[in-house]
Design a protein around this motif. Structure first.
Motif, mmCIF file in Angstrom:
data_model
loop_
_atom_site.group_PDB
_atom_site.id
_atom_site.type_symbol
_atom_site.label_atom_id
_atom_site.label_comp_id
_atom_site.label_asym_id
_atom_site.label_seq_id
_atom_site.Cartn_x
_atom_site.Cartn_y
_atom_site.Cartn_z
ATOM 1 N N VAL A 93 5.281 0.992 2.693
ATOM 2 C CA VAL A 93 4.323 0.053 3.283
ATOM 3 C C VAL A 93 4.671 -0.218 4.740
ATOM 4 N N ILE A 96 3.942 2.753 7.051
ATOM 5 C CA ILE A 96 2.513 2.904 7.339
ATOM 6 C C ILE A 96 2.081 1.889 8.391
ATOM 7 N N LEU A 97 2.500 0.636 8.229
ATOM 8 C CA LEU A 97 2.157 -0.397 9.216
ATOM 9 C C LEU A 97 2.736 -0.058 10.588
ATOM 10 N N ILE A 100 0.684 2.595 12.771
ATOM 11 C CA ILE A 100 -0.705 2.368 13.180
ATOM 12 C C ILE A 100 -0.858 2.610 14.688
ATOM 13 N N LEU A 126 -0.217 -5.710 0.117
ATOM 14 C CA LEU A 126 0.090 -4.819 1.233
ATOM 15 C C LEU A 126 0.005 -3.352 0.809
ATOM 16 N N ARG A 127 0.486 -3.056 -0.390
ATOM 17 C CA ARG A 127 0.406 -1.677 -0.877
ATOM 18 C C ARG A 127 -1.049 -1.239 -1.003
ATOM 19 N N THR A 130 -2.406 -0.667 2.549
ATOM 20 C CA THR A 130 -1.828 0.375 3.409
ATOM 21 C C THR A 130 -1.885 1.781 2.824
ATOM 22 N N TYR A 131 -1.776 1.938 1.503
ATOM 23 C CA TYR A 131 -1.663 3.289 0.940
ATOM 24 C C TYR A 131 -2.854 4.196 1.271
ATOM 25 N N ARG A 133 -4.148 4.500 4.000
ATOM 26 C CA ARG A 133 -3.888 4.993 5.353
ATOM 27 C C ARG A 133 -2.844 6.110 5.369
#
Length: 363
Positions: A93, A96-97, A100, A126-127, A130-131, A133
């Protein structure tokens, strides 16, 4: 770049080191980012692999998590990797953040069956956010991949299991195997946590210990349930038949001296210890939890799957049958090492190589 909180111990941590070592040998430039330094490592990372430490392990709260994301982002900008691989949910997570707006692809990995994880609602949200992405989300088993498909829409999911680590090599801490003549050793390996079901195993062993007086149970590992398990051993009167030596580095010795292996987990990802036991030529018995053991054990060929999960009586019956039938134990044990080929580092590595080529547009 591989992102993982620490190399403090556990299956995902060991897989991270194995993959980093494999990829470096293949010619990749590999960077490992952790929140802890090498002083806490259980697994040895080759000195030739670049290690970044953010010194943030154990820091909690929303502000701390934001700082961890920014630390990953700074590392991505500095080292400019083509791919970032988050090991386990939180690292995935945050990776991925952190990515960005940057020209880097992120691979998220789940090392446990998602519904069995004790994630807070914060991390679950959050998972889910974000997943989708991620360039790819990897699960260890098909059932876990199906769960992700169903519960996190618009996510690109694939299955790549862990490779079996074999041959094993001993390392500290060394705890010698205590096995007097005529003694049979039933071995279990794992963190002393509730999900490993060692409380159920103790209850099962208590039902058959007197009838199989030559057998001793050893549970290798460390964790927060130690005191509870020690109390349970005393309550069941198993002090002379069960031992908890702690975490050992010479697992090779223990697998070689054991006569049977048992996995009593309430849930699993895939189970590295099960793969290792089979690779070492042990007859194995495991609960048929939702994911993991049924992907490794070929029932009736190289091991036994016990149902229902967490049923101490059912586990006791299976263990008792095998303890009394040496020929059946030998049959399962003779087929078990085929797991080395079924989950070889080369075969699993090729799956990763194919994924890299696809994501980087090399094919």
């Amino acid at each position: 770049m591989i992102v993982i909180p620490s190399l403090l111990g556990g299956g995902a941590e060991r897989v991270a080191v194995d993959l980093a070592t494999y990829w470096q040998r293949k010619g990749y430039e590999v960077t490992l980012l952790t929140q802890s330094d090498s002083g806490t490592d259980v697994y040895h990372l080759p000195s030739t692999i670049c290690r970044i430490c953010t010194h943030q392990l154990g820091q909690t709260g929303i502000v701390a998590q934001i700082k961890k994301v920014w630390a990953i982002r700074r590392a991505i900008k500095q080292y400019r990797p083509d791919l970032v691989i988050g090991m386990m949910t939180s690292s995935s997570v945050m990776s991925i953040l952190a990515s960005i707006g940057l020209s880097v692809k992120v691979i998220a990995t789940e090392h446990a069956h998602p519904p069995s994880q004790q994630l807070s609602s914060f991390w679950q949200k959050l998972r889910k956010m974000t997943y989708p992405r991620a360039a790819k989300v990897l699960a260890l088993t098909k059932m876990s991949a199906d769960w992700i498909h169903q519960h996190i829409p618009h996510t690109s999911v694939a299955v790549i299991p862990n490779a079996v680590r074999f041959p094993l090599h001993n390392q500290p801490p060394y705890i010698p195997v205590q096995k007097p003549d005529q003694t049979k050793l039933l071995l279990a390996v794992g963190r002393l946590h509730t999900e490993k079901g060692f409380d159920v195993l103790l209850n099962a062993f208590a039902q058959i210990a007197d009838a199989n007086n030559q057998w001793r149970l050893v549970i290798l590992g460390e964790g927060g349930q130690r005191q509870a398990l020690e109390d349970q051993i005393q309550q069941l009167g198993l002090e002379n038949k069960v031992s908890l030596p702690g975490r050992v580095g010479n697992l090779k010795d223990w697998y070689e001296q054991a006569d049977m292996f048992v996995l009593s987990s309430r849930y699993e990802g895939l189970s590295n210890s099960l793969q290792e036991a089979m690779a070492s030529g042990l007859c194995v018995v495991s609960f048929d939890c939702d994911t993991g053991p049924r992907e490794v054990i070929r029932e009736g060929i190289d091991g036994v799957l016990v149902r229902p999960v967490s049923d101490s009586k059912a586990l006791a019956e299976s263990l008792n049958q095998l303890m009394r039938d040496e020929n059946l134990r030998y049959y399962y044990a003779s087929n078990a090492p085929e797991v080395i080929h079924r989950f070889s580092a080369q075969e699993i590595g090729e799956k990763w190589d194919d994924l890299f080529s696809t994501l980087l547009g090399c094919q």
